[in-house]
Design a protein around this motif. Structure first.
Motif, short mmCIF file in Angstrom:
data_model
loop_
_atom_site.label_atom_id
_atom_site.label_comp_id
_atom_site.label_asym_id
_atom_site.label_seq_id
_atom_site.Cartn_x
_atom_site.Cartn_y
_atom_site.Cartn_z
N GLY A 124 0.83 -1.24 0.07
CA GLY A 124 -0.04 0.03 -0.16
C GLY A 124 0.68 1.32 0.06
O GLY A 124 0.54 2.31 -0.76
N ILE A 125 1.96 1.21 0.66
CA ILE A 125 2.78 2.28 0.66
C ILE A 125 3.31 2.67 -0.66
O ILE A 125 3.27 3.79 -1.05
CB ILE A 125 4.03 2.04 1.96
N LYS A 126 3.89 1.66 -1.24
CA LYS A 126 4.48 1.79 -2.46
C LYS A 126 3.52 2.44 -3.57
O LYS A 126 3.78 3.39 -4.33
CB LYS A 126 5.27 0.40 -3.16
N ILE A 127 2.41 1.74 -3.44
CA ILE A 127 1.01 1.99 -4.47
C ILE A 127 0.87 3.52 -4.27
O ILE A 127 0.58 4.44 -5.34
CB ILE A 127 0.00 1.49 -4.38
N THR A 128 0.68 3.88 -2.87
CA THR A 128 0.11 5.38 -2.72
C THR A 128 1.21 6.47 -3.02
O THR A 128 0.97 7.41 -3.55
CB THR A 128 -0.31 5.38 -1.41
N ASP A 129 2.42 5.78 -2.82
CA ASP A 129 3.53 6.95 -3.19
C ASP A 129 3.60 7.04 -4.69
O ASP A 129 3.66 8.27 -5.08
CB ASP A 129 4.95 6.41 -2.90
N LEU A 130 3.30 6.17 -5.59
CA LEU A 130 3.20 6.07 -6.87
C LEU A 130 2.24 6.95 -7.36
O LEU A 130 2.22 7.51 -8.55
CB LEU A 130 3.73 4.69 -7.62
N GLY A 131 1.15 6.71 -6.68
CA GLY A 131 -0.16 7.45 -6.98
C GLY A 131 -0.09 8.80 -6.91
O GLY A 131 -0.38 9.61 -7.54
N ALA A 133 10.82 14.03 -5.49
CA ALA A 133 11.86 13.43 -4.89
C ALA A 133 11.51 12.53 -3.63
O ALA A 133 12.01 11.44 -3.65
CB ALA A 133 13.18 14.57 -4.88
N TRP A 134 10.71 13.28 -2.94
CA TRP A 134 10.28 12.40 -1.65
C TRP A 134 9.43 11.00 -2.05
O TRP A 134 9.74 10.21 -1.59
CB TRP A 134 9.58 13.22 -0.89
N SER A 135 8.66 11.29 -3.02
CA SER A 135 7.72 10.33 -3.46
C SER A 135 8.44 9.09 -3.77
O SER A 135 8.25 8.02 -3.60
CB SER A 135 6.64 10.83 -4.58
N VAL A 136 9.47 9.59 -4.79
CA VAL A 136 10.29 8.34 -5.51
C VAL A 136 11.06 7.54 -4.21
O VAL A 136 11.33 6.55 -4.27
CB VAL A 136 11.22 8.91 -6.60
N SER A 137 11.69 8.40 -3.65
CA SER A 137 12.58 7.95 -2.46
C SER A 137 11.90 6.97 -1.52
O SER A 137 12.19 6.14 -1.12
CB SER A 137 13.33 9.02 -1.63
N HIS A 138 10.62 7.84 -1.09
CA HIS A 138 9.95 6.90 -0.09
C HIS A 138 9.43 5.58 -0.47
O HIS A 138 9.35 4.54 0.22
CB HIS A 138 8.76 7.82 0.39
N ALA A 139 8.90 5.55 -2.04
CA ALA A 139 8.58 4.26 -2.55
C ALA A 139 9.80 3.36 -2.80
O ALA A 139 9.68 2.06 -2.39
CB ALA A 139 8.02 4.60 -3.86
N PHE A 140 10.69 3.54 -3.15
CA PHE A 140 11.92 2.87 -3.50
C PHE A 140 13.08 2.49 -2.45
O PHE A 140 13.74 1.67 -2.59
CB PHE A 140 12.37 2.90 -4.79
N LEU A 141 13.24 3.47 -1.48
CA LEU A 141 14.10 3.24 -0.49
C LEU A 141 13.53 2.84 0.95
O LEU A 141 13.78 3.86 1.94
CB LEU A 141 15.13 4.55 -0.39
N PRO A 142 13.00 2.15 1.16
CA PRO A 142 12.11 1.74 2.50
C PRO A 142 13.22 1.74 3.68
O PRO A 142 12.72 2.34 4.76
CB PRO A 142 11.24 0.41 2.45
N ALA A 143 14.37 1.51 3.53
CA ALA A 143 15.28 1.30 4.69
C ALA A 143 15.79 2.94 4.98
O ALA A 143 16.16 3.05 6.21
CB ALA A 143 16.58 0.94 4.28
N GLN A 144 15.42 3.78 4.13
CA GLN A 144 15.86 5.41 4.34
C GLN A 144 14.51 6.22 5.06
O GLN A 144 14.79 7.41 4.98
CB GLN A 144 16.23 6.02 3.21
N LEU A 171 2.86 10.30 -6.93
CA LEU A 171 3.86 10.67 -7.99
C LEU A 171 3.18 11.01 -9.25
O LEU A 171 3.39 12.16 -9.79
CB LEU A 171 4.93 9.71 -8.25
N ALA A 172 2.15 10.19 -9.45
CA ALA A 172 1.46 10.45 -10.60
C ALA A 172 0.43 12.05 -10.65
O ALA A 172 0.58 12.70 -11.64
CB ALA A 172 0.42 9.31 -11.04
N PHE A 173 0.10 11.84 -9.34
CA PHE A 173 -0.49 13.46 -9.33
C PHE A 173 0.49 14.50 -9.22
O PHE A 173 0.13 15.62 -10.12
CB PHE A 173 -1.26 13.30 -7.87
#
Length: 211
Positions: free
Chosen positions: A57-64, A107-118, A66-68
């Motif tokens: 859900g986190i990844k999908i909402t982040d990418l959603g 930049a936050w949307s991309v980072s939050h979606a693909f860098l969960p450890a950060q 980002l689309a916005f």
């Protein structure tokens, strides 16, 4: 005399070109980009909410989101090309400042979606602040568009409706809780940004004007 006349003619042509409105096809394409991005984030938010706990859900909402944000970038492109906030230096600078805020939020949307450890890192927290800041910036721009009057009809006032998202959704979250604010926020995206994109796409003449 001939050379002087030629210089004046070239100067006039350059000035006319720089102030020419964007093509209708360009406006429509950008406007539909706005509607598509807002619709995507709205759909994702109806399903997962704005703050899901599960990783999927986190990844999908982040990418959603980002689309916005790409859609909002398209809206800013229309505003810049039509000088929607006005022709003064300050009015034009507002849009450039918003572009910076939005780029950092993206930049936050991309980072939050693909860098969960950060996600708990300091730099991620700093970037996170640009999400609400960019939305507040859009609200200020919506007010300025309405006041400047360069856009006409529904296109003049609907940006204020769309860009009131942050001042509607965040108070709803604080007062009514996330279950209600998720629905409010997702519905607001449909009424606001999605509809604004359609208004501009179907009536591009409302935002195009000769200067």
């Amino acid at each position: 005399m001939t050379e002087t006349s030629s210089v004046h003619a070239q100067s006039h042509t350059a000035g006319a070109s720089s102030s020419a409105p964007p093509a209708e096809t360009t406006v429509r394409r950008l406007a539909l980009g706005l509607s598509t991005g807002a619709l995507a984030w709205s759909a994702v938010s109806f399903v997962y909410g704005f703050d899901p706990a599960a990783e999927t859900g986190i990844k999908i909402t982040d990418l959603g989101g980002l689309a916005f944000q790409f859609g909002a970038w398209s809206l800013l492109a229309i505003m810049v090309r039509t000088r929607a906030t006005g022709v003064s230096r300050v009015a034009r600078a507002m849009l450039q400042v918003e572009r910076v805020l939005l780029a950092l939020a993206m930049a936050w949307s991309v980072s939050h979606a693909f860098l969960p450890a950060q996600r708990d890192s300091v730099w991620m927290g700093i970037l996170d602040a640009f999400w609400p800041l960019s939305m507040l910036g859009m609200f200020v721009i919506g007010v300025k568009v309405a006041l400047s009057g360069r856009w006409r009809g529904a296109a003049r006032f609907w940006p204020l409706v769309a860009e009131s998202w942050v001042v509607v959704t965040l108070p709803a979250m604080a007062i009514l809780g996330t279950s209600v604010s998720d629905v409010v926020g997702a519905a607001h995206l449909l009424v606001g940004y999605t509809t604004l994109g359609l208004i501009i796409a179907f009536r591009p003449e409302l935002v195009r004007r000769e200067d």
